[in-house]
Design a protein around this motif. Sequence first.
Motif, PDB file in Angstrom:
ATOM      1  N   VAL A  47       0.809  -1.156  -0.032  1.00 44.12           N
ATOM      2  CA  VAL A  47      -0.099  -0.023  -0.008  1.00 44.12           C
ATOM      3  C   VAL A  47       0.749   1.031  -0.102  1.00 44.12           C
ATOM      4  N   TRP A 184      -1.945 -12.958  12.194  1.00 48.98           N
ATOM      5  CA  TRP A 184      -2.873 -12.619  11.179  1.00 48.98           C
ATOM      6  C   TRP A 184      -2.889 -13.976  10.291  1.00 48.98           C
ATOM      7  N   LEU A 209      -9.542  -7.944   7.959  1.00 49.21           N
ATOM      8  CA  LEU A 209      -8.988  -7.016   6.997  1.00 49.21           C
ATOM      9  C   LEU A 209      -9.397  -7.550   5.404  1.00 49.21           C
ATOM     10  N   SER A 211      -8.626  -7.139   1.519  1.00 49.01           N
ATOM     11  CA  SER A 211      -7.689  -6.254   0.868  1.00 49.01           C
ATOM     12  C   SER A 211      -7.819  -6.712  -0.739  1.00 49.01           C
ATOM     13  N   MET A 212      -6.789  -6.541  -1.630  1.00 44.11           N
ATOM     14  CA  MET A 212      -6.860  -7.139  -2.910  1.00 44.11           C
ATOM     15  C   MET A 212      -5.510  -7.164  -3.519  1.00 44.11           C
ATOM     16  N   ARG A 213      -5.385  -7.697  -4.645  1.00 45.93           N
ATOM     17  CA  ARG A 213      -4.122  -7.668  -5.396  1.00 45.93           C
ATOM     18  C   ARG A 213      -4.696  -7.257  -6.818  1.00 45.93           C
ATOM     19  N   ARG A 219      -7.310 -10.548  -1.115  1.00 43.91           N
ATOM     20  CA  ARG A 219      -6.462 -10.938  -0.027  1.00 43.91           C
ATOM     21  C   ARG A 219      -7.293 -10.485   1.378  1.00 43.91           C
ATOM     22  N   GLY A 294      -1.062  -0.963   9.968  1.00 38.73           N
ATOM     23  CA  GLY A 294      -1.020   0.356   9.409  1.00 38.73           C
ATOM     24  C   GLY A 294      -0.324   0.546   7.734  1.00 38.73           C
TER      25      GLY A 294
HETATM   26  C1  PHB Z   1      -2.345  -6.721   1.947  1.00 39.08           C
HETATM   27  O1  PHB Z   1      -3.119  -6.300   0.969  1.00 39.08           O
HETATM   28  O2  PHB Z   1      -1.833  -7.526   2.239  1.00 39.08           O
HETATM   29  C2  PHB Z   1      -2.519  -5.547   3.093  1.00 39.08           C
HETATM   30  C3  PHB Z   1      -3.123  -4.412   2.883  1.00 39.08           C
HETATM   31  C4  PHB Z   1      -3.159  -3.246   4.017  1.00 39.08           C
HETATM   32  C5  PHB Z   1      -2.618  -3.823   5.410  1.00 39.08           C
HETATM   33  C6  PHB Z   1      -2.082  -4.690   5.186  1.00 39.08           C
HETATM   34  C7  PHB Z   1      -1.893  -5.688   4.442  1.00 39.08           C
HETATM   35  O3  PHB Z   1      -2.737  -2.855   6.228  1.00 39.08           O
END
Ligand code: PHB
Length: 389
Positions: A47, A184, A209, A211-213, A219, A294
Amino acid sequence: MRTKVIIIGGGPSGLLLSRLLSLDGIDNIVLEKQTKCHVISRIRAGVLESGTIKMLRKAGVAHRLETEGFVHEGIELSFKNHGFRIDLKKLTDKHVTVYGQTEITKDLYDIIEKENGNVINSVENVCPQDLDKNNPFVTYNKNGVEHKIKCDFVAGCDGYHGISRKVIPQNLIQIYERVYPFGWLGILSETPPVSDELIYANHGNGFALASMRNKNLSRYYIQTSLSDKIENWTDKKFWEELKKRLPTKASDTLVMGKSIEKSIAPLRSFVCEPMCWGKLFLVGDAAHIVPPTGAKGLNLAVSDVYYLYNGLKKHYLSNIDEDLNLYSQKALSRVWKAIRFSWWMTTTFHRFPEQSDFDQCIQDSELEYLENSVASQTVLAENYVGLPF
Ligand code: PHB
Ligand code: APR
């Protein structure tokens, strides 16, 4: 053999420093213990703060990230099963870019191989010596042959488990550390991300959390106990728990699928002070570690590189040592702000063992204050997009 700067470690910080020094004609050699293939096979998130993008642009490796990276102008936070958005762009006029750290490392390796060719892979027994004298040198072994390179300076870019921090007399450094009582559990799945932006979720069962690639590679993470094992988590069990922890709107639209990668990682905050000794300068994970909450790990490595590169450039091109002498102080000032932010994000979103109802109320009130206060959101936003170098 002799060079100006020996860089121990060919990860993101070592490669970026090498590239920038080479662009200014400052000779350097990178000593990396792994093969290039091993280094670029490490799948890691990115990020990226705007300052990081600027440094990568200066190094000539920003083209792909500017075409393939995902600009994110906001993030979603959630608690008590409902989410709210932090408008990073409106609050700071900045954004972050989601782009794999692995891709950055690949781009750095490619351009260095094409233009400088000064990375020596698969080295063993790297040993920096006489760092507290005027003529430091590094010995290492490659294919059974011992080598010695004399230099002016050594950059320890060899990560948390590297040799550089360990060669400093332990009575000359102070270590600050917090190990978090959870980890995690992360999975990668070839499914469309549940949201266009990242979702950080506080839930009674623990943190999650989203998230994505890319548009078809998601993710996800859930907080888990340190004693937990991957084999305890079938994909089905993971998805069920993630759906509980994400805000309802996301849970209802979550696309589940087979995991293509599953791992558990511990969380720690770690700082070594000072980040230098004699002719040795510690950079990136060699000097500090942040919990991923973070998203600061890579960005801090880049800001260290920024300070050290500018100090070395002033030394060689202007014969001025002030910036080099202030490297540790300048780098640590920014490191500690990121350590604080990452600690705050971690303590606000995770469920701690033996956490009392009072503690949960404090977290809820912190998040309710964030939801309703522009001032509070601005503090989070300016730290998330990255404080100035
Ligand atoms: C991730 O996409 O792996 C990711 C994104 C934000 C975070 C930690 C991991 O704070
Ligand atoms: N000799 C030579 N190379 C070494 C040695 C050694 N004794 N020990 C470690 N290395 C190499 C590792 O193989 C690795 O390629 O140093 C490199 C260190 O790279 P990173 O651990 O990625 O650290 P850094 O370059 O500071 O990047 C920090 O990477 O780990 C992530 O979350 C972290 O995003 C952050 C970024």
